[in-house]
Design an enzyme around this catalytic site. Structure first.
Site, PDB file in Angstrom:
ATOM      1  CE  LYS A 174      47.800  17.946  34.843  1.00 38.61           C
ATOM      2  NZ  LYS A 174      47.795  18.260  36.262  1.00 38.61           N
ATOM      3  CG  HIS A 182      43.571  18.200  32.394  1.00 41.49           C
ATOM      4  ND1 HIS A 182      43.846  17.739  33.667  1.00 41.49           N
ATOM      5  CD2 HIS A 182      43.419  17.095  31.633  1.00 41.49           C
ATOM      6  CE1 HIS A 182      43.843  16.424  33.676  1.00 41.49           C
ATOM      7  NE2 HIS A 182      43.584  15.999  32.457  1.00 41.49           N
ATOM      8  CG  ASN A 183      44.559  19.501  37.079  1.00 52.12           C
ATOM      9  OD1 ASN A 183      44.681  18.789  36.093  1.00 52.12           O
ATOM     10  ND2 ASN A 183      45.405  19.468  38.082  1.00 52.12           N
ATOM     11  CD  GLU A 229      41.665  15.708  37.824  1.00 51.19           C
ATOM     12  OE1 GLU A 229      42.027  15.839  39.008  1.00 51.19           O
ATOM     13  OE2 GLU A 229      42.455  15.518  36.877  1.00 51.19           O
ATOM     14  CB  SER A 235      47.240  14.648  33.019  1.00 53.36           C
ATOM     15  OG  SER A 235      46.145  13.977  33.607  1.00 53.36           O
TER      16      SER A 235
END
Length: 329
Positions: free
Chosen positions: A169, A172-173, A176, A117
């Site tokens: 990840k 995480h996204n 987001e 990221s």
């Protein structure tokens, strides 16, 4: 480094600044030339890239997830030697990373998946990296991660076995997506109440300091609103690259509630529709059961063509295509 686009090229530059020696390859010669000017060793093809690396080799792939990553790994398998390392820093699905790790292990090769990221700001701010793979192999790559990270001991870590980097990840996204959606909805609400909040860009700037919701996303939002709070040069089409979908799919599989992330993913799907068919259905149903007025899309006049007439439309109903969903660019 294989793949010198906006991520791979900047990562190569940061590695070089950090004192690492990098052999670089890309299908676009201009991209190779760009990092060569910074000090990278250029490679015209994969054979040249491999021959310029001393064993045990570490090859980092930064190409689009899916078929491009899969084909690149297959091409490398025939060229690398036992003990070499393939690093996938793209947005691959974690189950693909697990499969690839097993496949490469059978051939004596090591695989490390790195959820990366930082976007276009990574060159100056450093990259956040979530690393999956064998502990000893990951540790051998420590100098690379320390050079790419915001600080040698911050912003990166070994989070688990193969697949863990890309899984982390993915989540995480998904988070987001939810954070972005919440900010977008809040600012839309304030703009609708414009008689109270005349300048949303001012509010964004105020919130950047001391606020509970201060964040890098808010910083970027404030910068985007500065001088153009209407954002009138942008379409409302919002793409999704897959991680949000995968997050929701895994949550369903595990029975874990993620209503905010799920709603934000669904909203992106809505923005991607040229015209909402569900919206048309709702309009048709209201008209059918209640005789409610509906808005219709005005068809352009064609020579010799008589436009169809909607028998249930209210006489004189204005057609406003500019206000309909679907004005996408």
């Amino acid at each position: 480094m294989i793949g010198l686009g906006k991520m791979g090229g900047n990562m190569t530059a940061r590695l070089l600044r950090g004192g690492q020696e990098v052999v670089a390859y890309d299908l676009t010669p201009a991209n190779v030339k760009s990092v060569q000017d910074m000090g990278a060793i250029p490679a015209l093809d994969l054979d040249a890239l491999i021959s310029n690396l001393a064993a045990p080799r570490a090859v980092w792939i930064m190409v689009p997830a899916g078929a491009p990553t899969e084909s690149t790994i297959q091409l490398l398998v025939d060229r690398l030697s036992p003990g070499d390392i393939i690093i996938d820093g793209g947005n691959s699905k974690w189950t693909d990373s697990q499969r690839r790790a097993e496949m490469l292990k059978d051939k004596g090769l090591n695989f490390v998946d790195v959820g990366t990221s930082g976007g276009i700001w990574g060159l100056t701010e450093g990259y956040c990296m979530m690393v999956g793979g064998d502990t000893q192999v990951v540790e051998s790559l420590r100098p690379i991660f320390e050079a790419l990270a915001p600080a040698p001991s911050k912003g990166w870590g070994h989070v688990g076995p193969s697949g863990a980097g890309h899984y982390t990840k993915m989540v995480h996204n998904g988070i987001e997506y939810g954070m972005m959606q919440a900010l977008a909805e809040g600012f839309e609400l304030m703009r609708a109440r414009h008689e109270l909040v005349g300048d949303v860009s001012q509010v964004a700037d105020i919130w950047r300091t001391g606020s509970v919701i201060r964040s890098w996303l808010l910083d970027l939002t404030a910068d985007a609103l500065l001088g153009n709070p209407a954002l009138d040069e942008l379409s409302d089409y919002v793409a999704d690259s897959g991680e949000g979908r995968w997050t929701v799919q895994d949550a369903v599989e595990l029975g874990v509630p993620v209503p905010v992330i799920a709603a934000s993913v669904q909203t992106r799907f809505y923005t991607q529709q040229p015209v909402s068919y569900a919206g048309k259905m709702l309009s048709a149903m209201r008209r059918a059961f209640g005789g409610h007025a509906v808005k219709t899309i005005q068809q352009p006049k064609v020579e010799g063509h008589v436009p169809e007439v909607d028998p249930l439309a209210t006489p004189g109903e204005a057609s406003t295509p500019a206000g309909l969903k679907g004005e996408k660019q």
